[in-house]
Design a protein around this motif. Structure first.
Motif, PDB file in Angstrom:
ATOM      1  N   ILE A  77      19.855  30.355 -74.507  1.00 22.68           N
ATOM      2  CA  ILE A  77      19.972  30.858 -72.708  1.00 22.68           C
ATOM      3  C   ILE A  77      21.580  30.508 -72.442  1.00 22.68           C
ATOM      4  O   ILE A  77      22.229  31.161 -71.613  1.00 22.68           O
ATOM      5  CB  ILE A  77      19.110  29.771 -72.015  1.00 22.68           C
ATOM      6  N   TYR A  78      22.100  29.343 -73.111  1.00 24.64           N
ATOM      7  CA  TYR A  78      23.247  28.951 -72.562  1.00 24.64           C
ATOM      8  C   TYR A  78      24.578  30.155 -72.931  1.00 24.64           C
ATOM      9  O   TYR A  78      25.343  30.299 -72.541  1.00 24.64           O
ATOM     10  CB  TYR A  78      23.821  27.627 -73.233  1.00 24.64           C
ATOM     11  N   GLU A  79      24.286  30.470 -74.430  1.00 21.55           N
ATOM     12  CA  GLU A  79      25.060  31.312 -74.927  1.00 21.55           C
ATOM     13  C   GLU A  79      25.123  33.211 -74.589  1.00 21.55           C
ATOM     14  O   GLU A  79      25.986  33.767 -74.578  1.00 21.55           O
ATOM     15  CB  GLU A  79      25.052  31.391 -76.437  1.00 21.55           C
ATOM     16  N   GLU A  80      23.750  33.309 -73.856  1.00 26.92           N
ATOM     17  CA  GLU A  80      23.528  34.870 -73.894  1.00 26.92           C
ATOM     18  C   GLU A  80      23.092  34.958 -72.632  1.00 26.92           C
ATOM     19  O   GLU A  80      21.873  35.017 -72.296  1.00 26.92           O
ATOM     20  CB  GLU A  80      22.664  35.440 -75.026  1.00 26.92           C
ATOM     21  N   PRO A  81      23.736  35.416 -71.648  1.00 30.03           N
ATOM     22  CA  PRO A  81      23.366  35.552 -69.852  1.00 30.03           C
ATOM     23  C   PRO A  81      22.438  36.545 -70.215  1.00 30.03           C
ATOM     24  O   PRO A  81      21.459  36.682 -69.296  1.00 30.03           O
ATOM     25  CB  PRO A  81      24.862  36.048 -69.204  1.00 30.03           C
ATOM     26  N   ALA A  82      22.535  37.604 -70.860  1.00 29.31           N
ATOM     27  CA  ALA A  82      21.632  38.830 -70.961  1.00 29.31           C
ATOM     28  C   ALA A  82      20.131  38.546 -71.611  1.00 29.31           C
ATOM     29  O   ALA A  82      19.323  38.766 -70.766  1.00 29.31           O
ATOM     30  CB  ALA A  82      22.090  39.899 -71.885  1.00 29.31           C
ATOM     31  N   PHE A  83      20.251  37.340 -72.300  1.00 26.55           N
ATOM     32  CA  PHE A  83      18.882  36.857 -72.678  1.00 26.55           C
ATOM     33  C   PHE A  83      18.153  36.154 -71.461  1.00 26.55           C
ATOM     34  O   PHE A  83      17.058  36.207 -71.329  1.00 26.55           O
ATOM     35  CB  PHE A  83      18.923  36.199 -73.811  1.00 26.55           C
ATOM     36  N   TYR A  84      19.037  35.407 -70.996  1.00 26.02           N
ATOM     37  CA  TYR A  84      18.503  34.681 -69.831  1.00 26.02           C
ATOM     38  C   TYR A  84      17.996  35.640 -68.709  1.00 26.02           C
ATOM     39  O   TYR A  84      17.010  35.407 -68.069  1.00 26.02           O
ATOM     40  CB  TYR A  84      19.494  33.687 -69.083  1.00 26.02           C
ATOM     41  N   LEU A  85      18.837  36.654 -68.388  1.00 33.56           N
ATOM     42  CA  LEU A  85      18.332  37.770 -67.323  1.00 33.56           C
ATOM     43  C   LEU A  85      17.005  38.216 -67.666  1.00 33.56           C
ATOM     44  O   LEU A  85      15.912  38.172 -66.793  1.00 33.56           O
ATOM     45  CB  LEU A  85      19.585  38.617 -67.221  1.00 33.56           C
ATOM     46  N   SER A  86      16.781  38.480 -69.119  1.00 35.28           N
ATOM     47  CA  SER A  86      15.586  39.280 -69.602  1.00 35.28           C
ATOM     48  C   SER A  86      14.258  37.964 -69.217  1.00 35.28           C
ATOM     49  O   SER A  86      13.255  38.576 -68.937  1.00 35.28           O
ATOM     50  CB  SER A  86      15.708  39.670 -70.970  1.00 35.28           C
TER      51      SER A  86
END
Length: 334
Positions: free
Chosen positions: A123-132
């Motif tokens: 989550i910290y490293e990948e905003p796109a993953f958090y958005l999903s």
């Protein structure tokens, strides 16, 4: 120490104290860790004294040593996540399907499990993953406002990243500026070592791209395609580069890789990587000349370079030199 006082058992009174750096050990979760700690010394009699804030600092260093060895996300990054995505601690726990107070406990210093840590690190490293995650699990949130606020912050963050030159491109630009005769093969290996050693020293990866375990070692596919026309020739160098795009820590690691790895040819560096666990483990039982697009996981890279840092007692990026000397001696014997 800025006028701070503590009680000295020898002097039987409150005294000022100074700090002394010491090598110490501590036990955590059944394991002992050696780390560089501090102790408080009475300014009047020289005896060791108890200072609560120094004990707290030593405990934090011990926890940091445990986190690094076991691949647990740092406490500082945990605290950054709610600010980064504009979401409360409890809503974030609910979003992830955890107990309502779980993330709050981590912000108070509790240690996450490896499984939960891996989720938080991604989550910290990948905003796109958090958005999903936000889109898939928004039904877990108690208010639509929490979802909307966090989505706006994340979309804005992704927009800023998209408009910026990617970190790996900045690293490549600097390598081409500093290294006069770097071939595509040597460039690939330099990127790999920058990624690995940056993680070992800073507990995070410098760029998001994954490398693959190709016949000739770790390769970043898009970078390979970009410079493949050079084949075995040096890539055209850059005449100018603004080094201010890097933090001091980033530049220290990159400069050390340039000094200690880029002095060798791409073929020598290929031999280095062929004797290292990330490439070997990812290739598995594949024949030496068999093509593969297997990704070398960041977890394997991180574990390996942390182990190298510990084995060679590296305190600063300049200490990488000892490792490269050992690897070079091995490569010329093989």
């Amino acid at each position: 120490m800025d006028g701070k006082m503590t009680f000295c058992e020898e002097c039987r009174k409150d005294v000022a104290y100074s700090l002394k750096s010491v090598s110490t050990t501590g036990a955590l979760k059944g394991e002992e860790y050696e780390f560089a700690g501090k102790k408080a010394i009475c300014a009047e009699c020289g005896a060791e004294v108890y200072a609560a804030e120094i004990e707290d600092e030593n405990l934090k260093i011990l926890y940091d040593a445990y986190r690094q060895k076991n691949g647990i996300i740092s406490f500082e990054k945990i605290l950054e996540i709610p600010q980064k995505y504009n979401i409360g601690k409890r809503p974030l726990s609910l979003l992830l399907g955890w107990g309502e107070m779980t993330f709050t406990r981590y912000c108070d210093g509790d240690m996450p499990t490896k499984q939960y840590s891996d989720v938080l690190r991604r989550i910290y490293e990948e905003p796109a993953f958090y958005l999903s995650l936000l889109e898939e699990s928004k039904g877990n949130l108690k208010s639509l406002m929490a979802y909307e606020k966090s989505k706006r912050a994340t979309v804005e963050l992704l927009g800023e990243q998209k408009n910026e030159t990617s970190k790996v491109d900045k690293v490549i630009g600097y390598l081409l500026f500093r290294c006069e005769d770097i071939t595509p093969l040597a460039l690939q290996k330099a990127l790999y070592y920058i990624q690995g050693f940056y993680y070992a020293f800073m507990d995070s990866f410098l760029f998001t791209e994954d490398c693959e375990a190709w016949v000739h070692g770790p390769v970043y596919r898009e970078i390979y395609n970009r410079y493949s026309s050079y084949r075995f020739d040096p890539i055209e160098s850059n005449d100018e580069f603004d080094v201010s795009v890097f933090t001091d820590a980033e530049k220290a690691v990159i400069d050390s890789i340039i000094q200690n790895f880029c002095c060798y040819s791409g073929k020598i560096l290929e031999r280095f990587t062929h004797s290292e666990m990330p490439w070997i483990k990812t290739r598995g039982n594949l024949p030496a000349d068999t093509h593969s697009n297997r990704k070398i996981s960041k977890e394997i890279i991180g574990e390996y370079f942390i182990a190298v840092k510990q084995k060679y007692n590296m305190l600063m990026p300049n200490d990488i030199e000892n490792y490269t000397q050992v690897m070079f001696k091995r490569s010329i014997k093989s």
